[in-house]
Design an enzyme around this catalytic site. Structure first.
Site, mmCIF file in Angstrom:
data_model
loop_
_atom_site.group_PDB
_atom_site.id
_atom_site.type_symbol
_atom_site.label_atom_id
_atom_site.label_comp_id
_atom_site.label_asym_id
_atom_site.label_seq_id
_atom_site.Cartn_x
_atom_site.Cartn_y
_atom_site.Cartn_z
ATOM 1 N N ASN A 125 -29.410 -54.264 -34.548
ATOM 2 C CA ASN A 125 -29.545 -54.119 -33.094
ATOM 3 C C ASN A 125 -29.794 -52.648 -32.781
ATOM 4 O O ASN A 125 -29.422 -51.773 -33.556
ATOM 5 C CB ASN A 125 -28.246 -54.571 -32.409
ATOM 6 C CG ASN A 125 -28.324 -54.467 -30.890
ATOM 7 O OD1 ASN A 125 -29.330 -54.843 -30.282
ATOM 8 N ND2 ASN A 125 -27.281 -53.953 -30.263
ATOM 9 N N ASP B 203 -22.341 -54.595 -29.206
ATOM 10 C CA ASP B 203 -22.857 -53.238 -29.408
ATOM 11 C C ASP B 203 -21.949 -52.426 -30.323
ATOM 12 O O ASP B 203 -21.571 -51.284 -30.022
ATOM 13 C CB ASP B 203 -23.047 -52.518 -28.066
ATOM 14 C CG ASP B 203 -24.096 -53.198 -27.205
ATOM 15 O OD1 ASP B 203 -25.061 -53.741 -27.768
ATOM 16 O OD2 ASP B 203 -23.951 -53.177 -25.972
ATOM 17 N N HIS C 57 -29.088 -49.932 -29.574
ATOM 18 C CA HIS C 57 -28.366 -49.775 -28.308
ATOM 19 C C HIS C 57 -28.597 -48.351 -27.804
ATOM 20 O O HIS C 57 -28.520 -47.402 -28.583
ATOM 21 C CB HIS C 57 -26.872 -50.042 -28.520
ATOM 22 C CG HIS C 57 -26.107 -49.974 -27.238
ATOM 23 N ND1 HIS C 57 -26.226 -50.946 -26.251
ATOM 24 C CD2 HIS C 57 -25.255 -49.042 -26.753
ATOM 25 C CE1 HIS C 57 -25.466 -50.596 -25.225
ATOM 26 N NE2 HIS C 57 -24.862 -49.453 -25.507
ATOM 27 N N SER D 98 -28.593 -45.767 -30.952
ATOM 28 C CA SER D 98 -28.029 -46.119 -32.258
ATOM 29 C C SER D 98 -28.635 -47.424 -32.749
ATOM 30 O O SER D 98 -28.708 -48.394 -31.994
ATOM 31 C CB SER D 98 -26.508 -46.333 -32.154
ATOM 32 O OG SER D 98 -25.872 -45.251 -31.501
HETATM 33 C C1 GAR Z 1 -33.821 -50.618 -25.065
HETATM 34 O O1 GAR Z 1 -33.515 -49.405 -24.432
HETATM 35 C C2 GAR Z 1 -32.660 -51.066 -25.942
HETATM 36 O O2 GAR Z 1 -31.991 -49.982 -26.560
HETATM 37 C C3 GAR Z 1 -31.770 -51.751 -24.943
HETATM 38 O O3 GAR Z 1 -32.646 -52.460 -24.122
HETATM 39 C C4 GAR Z 1 -33.910 -51.761 -24.056
HETATM 40 C C5 GAR Z 1 -34.988 -52.746 -24.407
HETATM 41 O O4 GAR Z 1 -36.253 -52.187 -24.230
HETATM 42 N N1 GAR Z 1 -30.815 -52.598 -25.592
HETATM 43 C C6 GAR Z 1 -29.555 -52.790 -25.166
HETATM 44 O O5 GAR Z 1 -29.104 -52.293 -24.157
HETATM 45 C C7 GAR Z 1 -28.707 -53.691 -26.060
HETATM 46 N N2 GAR Z 1 -27.338 -53.653 -25.660
HETATM 47 P P1 GAR Z 1 -37.518 -52.839 -24.918
HETATM 48 O O6 GAR Z 1 -37.512 -54.326 -24.504
HETATM 49 O O7 GAR Z 1 -38.687 -52.133 -24.302
HETATM 50 O O8 GAR Z 1 -37.416 -52.668 -26.393
#
Ligand code: GAR
Length: 208
Positions: A107, A145, A109, A136
């Site tokens: 994952n 997370d 985060h 991370s």
């Molecule tokens: C990213 O910033 C990712 O780190 C976050 O969602 C966004 C997705 O963007 N993930 C989380 O918050 C997980 N807890 P993307 O769809 O453009 O990759």
């Protein structure tokens, strides 16, 4: 050839970064499917345009999380992945699902874990007066997370930053560290010792 399945909920820019680096750098791996929990996830269009298989397991069709997790697991297993990558997948996955993919579930985060799991990470970091934030990549455990960290990026907070400017700078680093972590995984360059993940070649696991 290692098989990668990527799960998205929306935009899918991290998924795109992984697909692009995999193709451009000739990894001994392929993104064999992109799955989403929403039929309108924009990332699905990118995958289709690239000729990558897609599937939707709509969480709204399941009253119970365990039933959704089981359907998602069945959809994933059809593609026999070596690695499952959560890329902006915004559903909490239950312990059984996590156990099923233990050691091959990554994952990303947008915080320097273990700080700020959950939502609104950049706003909370600003409110806490953080001088640096980041992202991370970690192996997934049953805790949200949370889990052994593969690589982190560090982004300084600048005067005048708001959550949007910070999110944009952190996202640019996500697009570097996530493909890197996936590549290390598919090339067997990661070693796990409890909570600790080491890159076998001694490559830096922090992007500053
Ligand atoms: C990213 O910033 C990712 O780190 C976050 O969602 C966004 C997705 O963007 N993930 C989380 O918050 C997980 N807890 P993307 O769809 O453009 O990759």
């Amino acid at each position: 050839m290692k098989r990668i399945v990527i799960l998205v909920s929306g935009r899918g820019s991290n998924m795109q970064a992984i697909v692009e680096r995999c193709a451009a750098d000739g990894w001994a791996a392929a993104v064999v499917a992109v799955l989403a929990n929403r039929p309108d996830a924009a990332g699905l269009d990118f995958a289709r345009a690239r000729g990558i298989a897609t599937a939707v397991v709509d969480h709204r069709a399941y009253a119970e999380r365990a039933a959704f997790d089981a359907a998602l697991g069945a959809a994933i297993d059809r593609f026999a992945p070596d690695l499952v990558v959560l890329a902006g997948f915004m559903r909490i996955l239950g312990p059984e699902f996590v156990r099923r993919y233990e050691g091959r579930l990554l994952n990303i985060h947008p915080s320097l874990l273990p700080a700020f799991p959950g939502l609104h990470t950049h706003r909370r970091a600003l409110e806490a007066g953080c001088k640096a934030v980041g992202a991370s990549v970690h192996f997934v455990t049953a805790e949200l997370d949370h889990g052994p960290i593969v690589v982190q990026s560090v982004v300084p907070v600048r005067p005048g930053d708001d959550e949007h400017s910070l999110a944009a700078r952190v996202l640019a680093t996500e697009h570097i560290i996530y493909p890197l972590a996936v590549r290390w995984f598919v090339e067997d360059r990661l070693e796990r010792d409890g909570a600790l993940v080491r890159q076998r070649d001694g490559a830096s696991q922090v992007l500053m």
